[in-house]
Design an enzyme around this catalytic site. Structure first.
Site, mmCIF file in Angstrom:
data_model
loop_
_atom_site.group_PDB
_atom_site.id
_atom_site.type_symbol
_atom_site.label_atom_id
_atom_site.label_comp_id
_atom_site.label_asym_id
_atom_site.label_seq_id
_atom_site.Cartn_x
_atom_site.Cartn_y
_atom_site.Cartn_z
ATOM 1 N N ALA A 14 0.836 -1.203 0.000
ATOM 2 C CA ALA A 14 0.000 0.000 0.000
ATOM 3 C C ALA A 14 0.871 1.253 0.000
ATOM 4 O O ALA A 14 0.694 2.162 -0.836
ATOM 5 C CB ALA A 14 -0.937 -0.010 1.214
ATOM 6 N N ALA A 44 3.408 -12.671 1.821
ATOM 7 C CA ALA A 44 2.225 -13.199 1.131
ATOM 8 C C ALA A 44 2.660 -14.313 0.194
ATOM 9 O O ALA A 44 3.638 -14.172 -0.543
ATOM 10 C CB ALA A 44 1.536 -12.087 0.353
ATOM 11 N N GLU A 118 -8.158 -20.681 -4.867
ATOM 12 C CA GLU A 118 -8.119 -20.687 -3.403
ATOM 13 C C GLU A 118 -9.536 -20.772 -2.872
ATOM 14 O O GLU A 118 -10.512 -20.603 -3.615
ATOM 15 C CB GLU A 118 -7.424 -19.417 -2.880
ATOM 16 C CG GLU A 118 -5.948 -19.395 -3.202
ATOM 17 C CD GLU A 118 -5.186 -18.251 -2.553
ATOM 18 O OE1 GLU A 118 -4.039 -18.462 -2.198
ATOM 19 O OE2 GLU A 118 -5.749 -17.154 -2.412
ATOM 20 N N ASP A 220 -0.321 -0.580 14.772
ATOM 21 C CA ASP A 220 0.049 0.798 15.133
ATOM 22 C C ASP A 220 -0.848 1.837 14.442
ATOM 23 O O ASP A 220 -1.218 2.843 15.047
ATOM 24 C CB ASP A 220 1.511 1.088 14.745
ATOM 25 C CG ASP A 220 2.502 0.182 15.453
ATOM 26 O OD1 ASP A 220 2.081 -0.589 16.339
ATOM 27 O OD2 ASP A 220 3.701 0.243 15.124
ATOM 28 N N HIS A 241 -6.089 -17.800 9.907
ATOM 29 C CA HIS A 241 -5.743 -18.679 8.788
ATOM 30 C C HIS A 241 -5.786 -20.109 9.309
ATOM 31 O O HIS A 241 -5.213 -20.400 10.357
ATOM 32 C CB HIS A 241 -4.362 -18.357 8.231
ATOM 33 C CG HIS A 241 -4.159 -18.942 6.877
ATOM 34 N ND1 HIS A 241 -4.005 -20.299 6.676
ATOM 35 C CD2 HIS A 241 -4.130 -18.373 5.653
ATOM 36 C CE1 HIS A 241 -3.874 -20.523 5.384
ATOM 37 N NE2 HIS A 241 -3.945 -19.370 4.739
ATOM 38 N N ARG A 287 -12.452 -19.651 4.678
ATOM 39 C CA ARG A 287 -11.485 -19.803 5.774
ATOM 40 C C ARG A 287 -12.115 -19.893 7.158
ATOM 41 O O ARG A 287 -11.629 -20.638 8.009
ATOM 42 C CB ARG A 287 -10.539 -18.612 5.778
ATOM 43 C CG ARG A 287 -9.531 -18.743 4.716
ATOM 44 C CD ARG A 287 -8.555 -17.618 4.762
ATOM 45 N NE ARG A 287 -7.652 -17.814 3.634
ATOM 46 C CZ ARG A 287 -6.743 -16.960 3.252
ATOM 47 N NH1 ARG A 287 -6.601 -15.820 3.892
ATOM 48 N NH2 ARG A 287 -5.964 -17.215 2.234
ATOM 49 N N HIS A 348 -4.488 -14.041 11.301
ATOM 50 C CA HIS A 348 -3.881 -13.837 9.983
ATOM 51 C C HIS A 348 -4.167 -12.471 9.384
ATOM 52 O O HIS A 348 -3.286 -11.813 8.872
ATOM 53 C CB HIS A 348 -4.413 -14.931 9.061
ATOM 54 C CG HIS A 348 -3.822 -14.929 7.691
ATOM 55 N ND1 HIS A 348 -2.466 -14.995 7.479
ATOM 56 C CD2 HIS A 348 -4.401 -14.888 6.459
ATOM 57 C CE1 HIS A 348 -2.232 -14.988 6.170
ATOM 58 N NE2 HIS A 348 -3.384 -14.909 5.538
ATOM 59 N N ARG A 383 -12.740 -11.878 4.730
ATOM 60 C CA ARG A 383 -12.006 -11.589 3.500
ATOM 61 C C ARG A 383 -11.925 -12.826 2.617
ATOM 62 O O ARG A 383 -11.576 -13.917 3.077
ATOM 63 C CB ARG A 383 -10.585 -11.152 3.853
ATOM 64 C CG ARG A 383 -9.700 -10.945 2.640
ATOM 65 C CD ARG A 383 -8.272 -10.691 3.068
ATOM 66 N NE ARG A 383 -7.674 -11.878 3.640
ATOM 67 C CZ ARG A 383 -6.484 -12.366 3.284
ATOM 68 N NH1 ARG A 383 -5.775 -11.767 2.351
ATOM 69 N NH2 ARG A 383 -5.996 -13.434 3.861
HETATM 70 C C1 LIG Z 1 1.956 -15.031 5.777
HETATM 71 C C2 LIG Z 1 0.993 -14.165 5.030
HETATM 72 C C3 LIG Z 1 0.499 -14.571 3.800
HETATM 73 C C4 LIG Z 1 -0.398 -13.770 3.094
HETATM 74 N N1 LIG Z 1 -0.816 -14.167 1.854
HETATM 75 C C5 LIG Z 1 -1.598 -13.339 1.131
HETATM 76 C C6 LIG Z 1 -1.950 -13.649 -0.216
HETATM 77 O O1 LIG Z 1 -1.534 -14.661 -0.750
HETATM 78 N N2 LIG Z 1 -2.747 -12.775 -0.882
HETATM 79 C C7 LIG Z 1 -3.208 -11.623 -0.325
HETATM 80 O O2 LIG Z 1 -3.934 -10.877 -0.996
HETATM 81 N N3 LIG Z 1 -2.887 -11.311 0.927
HETATM 82 C C8 LIG Z 1 -2.077 -12.115 1.661
HETATM 83 N N4 LIG Z 1 -1.736 -11.776 2.936
HETATM 84 C C9 LIG Z 1 -2.193 -10.496 3.450
HETATM 85 C C10 LIG Z 1 -1.397 -9.374 2.791
HETATM 86 O O3 LIG Z 1 -0.045 -9.768 2.702
HETATM 87 C C11 LIG Z 1 -1.487 -8.105 3.584
HETATM 88 O O4 LIG Z 1 -2.804 -7.810 3.901
HETATM 89 C C12 LIG Z 1 -0.918 -6.934 2.777
HETATM 90 O O5 LIG Z 1 0.366 -7.260 2.330
HETATM 91 C C13 LIG Z 1 -0.881 -5.698 3.630
HETATM 92 O O6 LIG Z 1 -0.169 -4.719 2.951
HETATM 93 P P1 LIG Z 1 -0.009 -3.315 3.625
HETATM 94 O O7 LIG Z 1 0.823 -2.496 2.705
HETATM 95 O O8 LIG Z 1 -1.324 -2.801 4.048
HETATM 96 O O9 LIG Z 1 0.791 -3.615 4.989
HETATM 97 P P2 LIG Z 1 2.177 -4.353 5.226
HETATM 98 O O10 LIG Z 1 2.657 -5.030 4.032
HETATM 99 O O11 LIG Z 1 2.062 -5.140 6.460
HETATM 100 O O12 LIG Z 1 3.160 -3.132 5.507
HETATM 101 C C14 LIG Z 1 3.062 -2.390 6.697
HETATM 102 C C15 LIG Z 1 4.268 -1.483 6.792
HETATM 103 O O13 LIG Z 1 4.078 -0.541 7.836
HETATM 104 C C16 LIG Z 1 5.240 -0.484 8.651
HETATM 105 N N5 LIG Z 1 4.815 -0.022 9.966
HETATM 106 C C17 LIG Z 1 3.892 -0.561 10.800
HETATM 107 N N6 LIG Z 1 3.764 0.191 11.920
HETATM 108 C C18 LIG Z 1 4.622 1.235 11.776
HETATM 109 C C19 LIG Z 1 4.956 2.357 12.581
HETATM 110 N N7 LIG Z 1 4.420 2.568 13.785
HETATM 111 N N8 LIG Z 1 5.880 3.224 12.127
HETATM 112 C C20 LIG Z 1 6.500 3.038 10.917
HETATM 113 N N9 LIG Z 1 6.211 1.993 10.113
HETATM 114 C C21 LIG Z 1 5.285 1.118 10.539
HETATM 115 C C22 LIG Z 1 5.771 -1.905 8.598
HETATM 116 O O14 LIG Z 1 7.099 -1.957 9.032
HETATM 117 C C23 LIG Z 1 5.554 -2.216 7.121
HETATM 118 O O15 LIG Z 1 6.574 -1.634 6.349
HETATM 119 C C24 LIG Z 1 -0.842 -12.557 3.653
HETATM 120 C C25 LIG Z 1 -0.354 -12.160 4.894
HETATM 121 C C26 LIG Z 1 0.560 -12.939 5.584
HETATM 122 C C27 LIG Z 1 1.079 -12.479 6.915
#
Ligand SMILES: Cc1cc2nc3c(=O)[nH]c(=O)nc-3n(C[C@H](O)[C@H](O)[C@H](O)COP(=O)(O)OP(=O)(O)OC[C@H]3O[C@@H](n4cnc5c(N)ncnc54)[C@H](O)[C@@H]3O)c2cc1C
Length: 533
Positions: A14, A44, A118, A220, A241, A287, A348, A383
């Site tokens: 994101a 992921a 899936e 956070d 999960h 799920r 998860h 989800r």
């Molecule tokens: C093991 C696993 C498998 C998954 N598989 C899938 C899949 O196959 N398909 C799918 O669609 N989704 C999957 N998901 C879910 C998906 O990966 C996440 O929902 C998505 O990547 C979230 O992206 P994001 O950018 O919102 O947050 P994230 O990718 O979690 O990024 C968050 C960022 O914020 C930073 N951050 C957090 N708090 C702070 C703070 N206080 N100060 C500064 N930085 C901070 C972190 O360090 C990180 O850089 C999976 C999740 C996991 C854990």
């Protein structure tokens, strides 16, 4: 004070997508609390759901998403995100993302995207890069960010709290002016100011004792937004999960749903397949149903885990389709081509979050939220697998369009420097780790897959006591990342418990034995929490 045009908190899919899209219009700071790649995104496995094949349609993807969401999705949001998915996927591929392909049968070596299947999906529509899709997404986005001189990444910088006009006493509505950030290397708290701030801080799996999430996932962003006065919605819907590797030495290793998509069967420890007793889709049921079925089988047998068996598939296929899962399990002494994998459910995904529209706008001016931290209405009460990376890509694009086309026009207000407590007593730090464990265990035991009002109330009381103690610490002590995360998981735990107490029904992921049925009156009602004034 550091001033930018755009402030991005988080470097997962994101945050990076948004940063790339706004960079041509101004200076961007990405603040991220560990190394730039460390994020849920990076782990992921399964892939990204999007309609790219002739046999699929937007209508079918919409239908599957609404069905998984159990009546709580916002249909217009679902349609927008699904329809805009293919264009965002194409952009990602232009940036250098490689999805797995396969040879088209009888077509002279022509190749096509290898679409996976899936749980809950009626068609093959999951684009994936073997079983390390997130790593490949993160790699390609970070490579693109590295080309942009306008983007500055601050690693090991921890966002503590948002600075809002309301906190500074301004009367003209609430606007986000920036954020206080702890530089983990120096221990200094700096002020980052910008007219636009994006929360992209991901989810909150670490609120629970067992989770598939990496350590960064401490909620956070939700906690910061709540403290700043933003509305937070539907936090009771935590997805567990069904299949996390059960091994004493494995920390949070997920066995992707795609393993069941390719024929993996869930069995008891005695080798008896059990999902046909729970759902017509058997091991590929949604799920929440699979997680509850595993929970119930484990309770019935007293076993600590169940088995996921894919040994009936050719070994070569399993190794090529799931290289990461195969190698990781092998390191723990399990050859998945020859023996079933021991698995347990684990926290998860956070379906709720900071309430936004499909453009990522929150109810605080200048503050956007995108990705797992946000609640757009796409997921509803549950989800659909692989819809989250899709949501992050589409909503980051839309939020960026909004952010560049609608300057706030408001004057920057002077931001006072951060004031911290002075106490620093390492002996007392044991209290922080103790409270961490206590919250995570209470959430696991009382606010897990199957809930009751009594258990929720018990958790509520414990968390309220802990919060009082944490508050005291917070004001007296020099802030550290552990203390900040503890304060945040306590806030998020409270939001999950109180939201679950507000919903007098079972729906999707919120399963409460005191109300085993869903209640039609709650079908389209969000549970919205806002900090009392
Ligand atoms: C093991 C696993 C498998 C998954 N598989 C899938 C899949 O196959 N398909 C799918 O669609 N989704 C999957 N998901 C879910 C998906 O990966 C996440 O929902 C998505 O990547 C979230 O992206 P994001 O950018 O919102 O947050 P994230 O990718 O979690 O990024 C968050 C960022 O914020 C930073 N951050 C957090 N708090 C702070 C703070 N206080 N100060 C500064 N930085 C901070 C972190 O360090 C990180 O850089 C999976 C999740 C996991 C854990």
């Amino acid at each position: 004070m550091k001033s930018f045009d755009f402030l991005v908190l988080g470097s997962g899919v994101a945050g990076l997508t948004f940063a790339l899209k706004v960079a041509p219009r101004g200076r961007v700071a990405i603040v991220t609390k560990k190394d730039r790649a460390e994020s849920n995104t990076n782990y992921a496995q399964g892939g990204i759901a999007a309609v790219t094949s002739q046999e699929d349609s937007f209508e079918l993807h919409v239908r599957d998403t609404l069905q998984a969401g159990a009546g709580l999705c916002k249909e217009s949001v679902v349609r927008t995100i699904i329809q805009e998915g293919p264009a965002r996927i194409a952009e990602l591929m232009e940036l250098g993302m490689h999805f797995s392909e396969r040879e088209v049968a009888r077509a002279n070596g022509a190749r096509e995207l290898d679409l996976g299947k899936e749980g809950g999906h009626s068609k093959r529509r999951i684009l994936h890069a073997q079983d390390v899709t997130g790593r490949e997404v993160e790699r390609s986005l970070l490579a693109a960010v590295a080309q942009q001189s306008n983007i500055h990444i601050f690693e090991n910088h921890f966002a503590i709290d948002l600075v809002t006009s309301q906190k500074l006493g301004a009367a003209d509505g609430n606007r986000c002016l920036g954020v206080y950030v702890l530089d983990k290397a120096t221990g200094d708290v700096e002020t980052f100011a910008a007219p636009v701030t994006l929360l992209a801080t991901g989810g909150c799996g670490k609120v629970y004792l067992y989770t598939t999430n990496p350590d960064i996932a401490t909620g956070d962003g939700v906690a910061m937004a709540y403290r700043a006065g933003a509305a937070v919605a539907n936090m009771e819907f935590i997805q567990f999960h069904p299949t996390c590797l059960y091994h004493p030495k494995a920390k949070s290793f997920l066995i992707s749903e795609a393993v069941r998509g390719e024929g993996g069967v869930l069995k008891t420890i005695n080798g008896v397949a059990f999902m046909d007793r729970h759902h017509p889709l058997k091991s590929l049921a949604p799920r929440d149903i699979v997680a509850r079925a595993i929970d119930s089988e484990m309770k019935k047998s007293g076993a600590d885990y169940v088995l996921l068996d894919i040994t009936h598939k050719p070994a070569q296929f399993v190794i090529e389709r799931f290289p990461n899962i195969y190698q990781t399990c092998l390191r723990y002494g399990i050859d998945i081509t020859k023996e079933p994998i021991p698995v347990v459910p684990a926290a998860h995904y956070q379906c709720g979050g900071v309430l936004t529209d499909v453009d990522g706008r929150t109810d605080i001016g200048g503050l956007y939220a995108v990705g797992e931290v946000a609640c757009t209405g796409l997921h509803g009460a549950n989800r659909l697998a692989s819809n989250s990376l899709l949501e992050a890509l589409v909503c980051a694009h839309r939020a960026a369009q909004q952010a560049v086309s609608r300057p706030t026009g408001a004057e920057a207000l002077p931001i006072p420097p951060w004031h911290s407590g002075q106490a620093d007593n390492p002996d007392e730090m044991v209290v922080v780790s103790h409270n961490w464990d206590e919250i995570r265990r209470a959430m696991w035991d009382y606010v897990g897959i199957v809930r009751t009002n009594k258990r929720l109330q018990r958790a509520h009381k414990r968390i309220a006591n802990l919060q009082e103690e944490i508050q005291q610490y917070y004001w007296d002590f020099i802030v550290t990342p552990d203390l900040l995360e503890l304060r945040n998981i306590a806030t998020v735990a409270e939001l999950i418990v109180t939201s679950a107490l507000l919903r007098p029904e079972s729906r999707g992921l919120n399963y409460n034995l005191d109300y085993p049925e869903s209640n039609a009156e709650w079908a389209q009602k969000d549970t919205v929490r806002r900090k009392p004034e």
